[in-house]
Scaffold this motif. Structure first.
Motif, PDB file in Angstrom:
ATOM      1  N   PRO A 112       0.822  -1.222   0.000  1.00 56.85           N
ATOM      2  CA  PRO A 112       0.000   0.000   0.000  1.00 56.85           C
ATOM      3  C   PRO A 112       0.854   1.269   0.000  1.00 56.85           C
ATOM      4  O   PRO A 112       0.497   2.256  -0.669  1.00 56.85           O
ATOM      5  CB  PRO A 112      -0.819  -0.131   1.288  1.00 56.85           C
ATOM      6  CG  PRO A 112      -0.942  -1.608   1.494  1.00 56.85           C
ATOM      7  CD  PRO A 112       0.394  -2.162   1.051  1.00 56.85           C
ATOM      8  N   GLU A 113       1.968   1.270   0.698  1.00 57.71           N
ATOM      9  CA  GLU A 113       2.851   2.442   0.716  1.00 57.71           C
ATOM     10  C   GLU A 113       3.424   2.724  -0.676  1.00 57.71           C
ATOM     11  O   GLU A 113       3.477   3.874  -1.118  1.00 57.71           O
ATOM     12  CB  GLU A 113       3.987   2.237   1.709  1.00 57.71           C
ATOM     13  CG  GLU A 113       4.931   3.417   1.775  1.00 57.71           C
ATOM     14  CD  GLU A 113       6.090   3.207   2.735  1.00 57.71           C
ATOM     15  OE1 GLU A 113       6.742   4.211   3.061  1.00 57.71           O
ATOM     16  OE2 GLU A 113       6.347   2.060   3.136  1.00 57.71           O
ATOM     17  N   GLN A 134       2.022   1.912  -3.488  1.00 58.65           N
ATOM     18  CA  GLN A 134       0.922   2.439  -4.297  1.00 58.65           C
ATOM     19  C   GLN A 134       0.692   3.926  -4.014  1.00 58.65           C
ATOM     20  O   GLN A 134       0.504   4.717  -4.949  1.00 58.65           O
ATOM     21  CB  GLN A 134      -0.365   1.657  -4.022  1.00 58.65           C
ATOM     22  CG  GLN A 134      -0.325   0.242  -4.563  1.00 58.65           C
ATOM     23  CD  GLN A 134      -1.644  -0.464  -4.360  1.00 58.65           C
ATOM     24  OE1 GLN A 134      -2.689   0.066  -4.727  1.00 58.65           O
ATOM     25  NE2 GLN A 134      -1.595  -1.653  -3.773  1.00 58.65           N
ATOM     26  N   ASP A 135       0.728   4.319  -2.746  1.00 55.27           N
ATOM     27  CA  ASP A 135       0.542   5.732  -2.399  1.00 55.27           C
ATOM     28  C   ASP A 135       1.662   6.597  -2.981  1.00 55.27           C
ATOM     29  O   ASP A 135       1.406   7.694  -3.509  1.00 55.27           O
ATOM     30  CB  ASP A 135       0.487   5.911  -0.877  1.00 55.27           C
ATOM     31  CG  ASP A 135      -0.794   5.356  -0.270  1.00 55.27           C
ATOM     32  OD1 ASP A 135      -1.770   5.114  -1.011  1.00 55.27           O
ATOM     33  OD2 ASP A 135      -0.809   5.158   0.963  1.00 55.27           O
ATOM     34  N   ASN A 136       2.901   6.112  -2.890  1.00 53.65           N
ATOM     35  CA  ASN A 136       4.031   6.852  -3.454  1.00 53.65           C
ATOM     36  C   ASN A 136       3.912   6.967  -4.971  1.00 53.65           C
ATOM     37  O   ASN A 136       4.241   8.000  -5.555  1.00 53.65           O
ATOM     38  CB  ASN A 136       5.363   6.193  -3.081  1.00 53.65           C
ATOM     39  CG  ASN A 136       5.680   6.320  -1.604  1.00 53.65           C
ATOM     40  OD1 ASN A 136       5.152   7.179  -0.907  1.00 53.65           O
ATOM     41  ND2 ASN A 136       6.540   5.443  -1.119  1.00 53.65           N
ATOM     42  N   ARG A 161       1.089   6.957  -6.730  1.00 57.00           N
ATOM     43  CA  ARG A 161       0.044   7.952  -7.001  1.00 57.00           C
ATOM     44  C   ARG A 161       0.607   9.376  -6.878  1.00 57.00           C
ATOM     45  O   ARG A 161       0.342  10.230  -7.723  1.00 57.00           O
ATOM     46  CB  ARG A 161      -1.115   7.790  -6.023  1.00 57.00           C
ATOM     47  CG  ARG A 161      -2.045   6.671  -6.313  1.00 57.00           C
ATOM     48  CD  ARG A 161      -3.206   6.665  -5.313  1.00 57.00           C
ATOM     49  NE  ARG A 161      -4.075   5.549  -5.567  1.00 57.00           N
ATOM     50  CZ  ARG A 161      -3.952   4.352  -4.985  1.00 57.00           C
ATOM     51  NH1 ARG A 161      -2.996   4.138  -4.099  1.00 57.00           N
ATOM     52  NH2 ARG A 161      -4.778   3.385  -5.290  1.00 57.00           N
ATOM     53  N   GLN A 220      -5.260  11.497  -4.632  1.00 55.36           N
ATOM     54  CA  GLN A 220      -6.324  10.569  -4.253  1.00 55.36           C
ATOM     55  C   GLN A 220      -7.294  10.306  -5.407  1.00 55.36           C
ATOM     56  O   GLN A 220      -8.055   9.337  -5.369  1.00 55.36           O
ATOM     57  CB  GLN A 220      -7.068  11.060  -3.008  1.00 55.36           C
ATOM     58  CG  GLN A 220      -7.788  12.376  -3.175  1.00 55.36           C
ATOM     59  CD  GLN A 220      -6.892  13.591  -2.917  1.00 55.36           C
ATOM     60  OE1 GLN A 220      -5.673  13.500  -2.847  1.00 55.36           O
ATOM     61  NE2 GLN A 220      -7.532  14.747  -2.794  1.00 55.36           N
TER      62      GLN A 220
END
Length: 119
Positions: free
Chosen positions: A9-10, A12-14, A16, A48
């Motif tokens: 998940p980290e 994926q956030d980076n 994005r 987001q």
């Protein structure tokens, strides 16, 4: 496009945040098993709004490329995609043909940016 040993998940956030910072509307995140296709939905004014719109098996996406590491396969696939997208995307694999809508328009006539490498 980024490759990683394992998508978290980290990561994926980076990814994005990086896509948003580059004003990139389409992206692919891969590890040896999973290929995530991201698209900016423009539902919001920030990272987001970038959503995973497609989850595929990496082997299905890169099926037209043989041998080498994941990074080598991706490099070869991108070269094939930009030269002859109809040969790069196996349309007989469930879901993979959807890349025609997300990735081919981004790859044709624009610059493909490979962000980072396998970590």
């Amino acid at each position: 496009m980024e490759t990683h040993e394992r998508i978290t998940p980290e990561i994926q956030d980076n990814f994005r945040a990086d896509m948003y910072g580059r004003s990139c509307a389409n992206g692919i995140l891969l590890d040896s098993e999973t290929c995530l296709v991201f698209r900016d939905t423009f539902e919001d004014l920030g990272p987001q709004s970038i959503k995973v719109v497609l989850t595929l098996r990496t082997d299905d996406v890169l099926r037209t490329v043989q041998g080498g590491s994941l990074d080598e396969k991706v490099q070869t696939w991108l070269a094939l995609l930009s030269a002859s997208w109809d040969h790069a995307i196996p349309r007989d694999q469930e879901g993979v043909a959807e890349l025609i809508y997300d990735i081919v328009p981004a790859a044709v006539g624009t610059q493909i940016q490979i962000v980072g490498g396998q970590r």
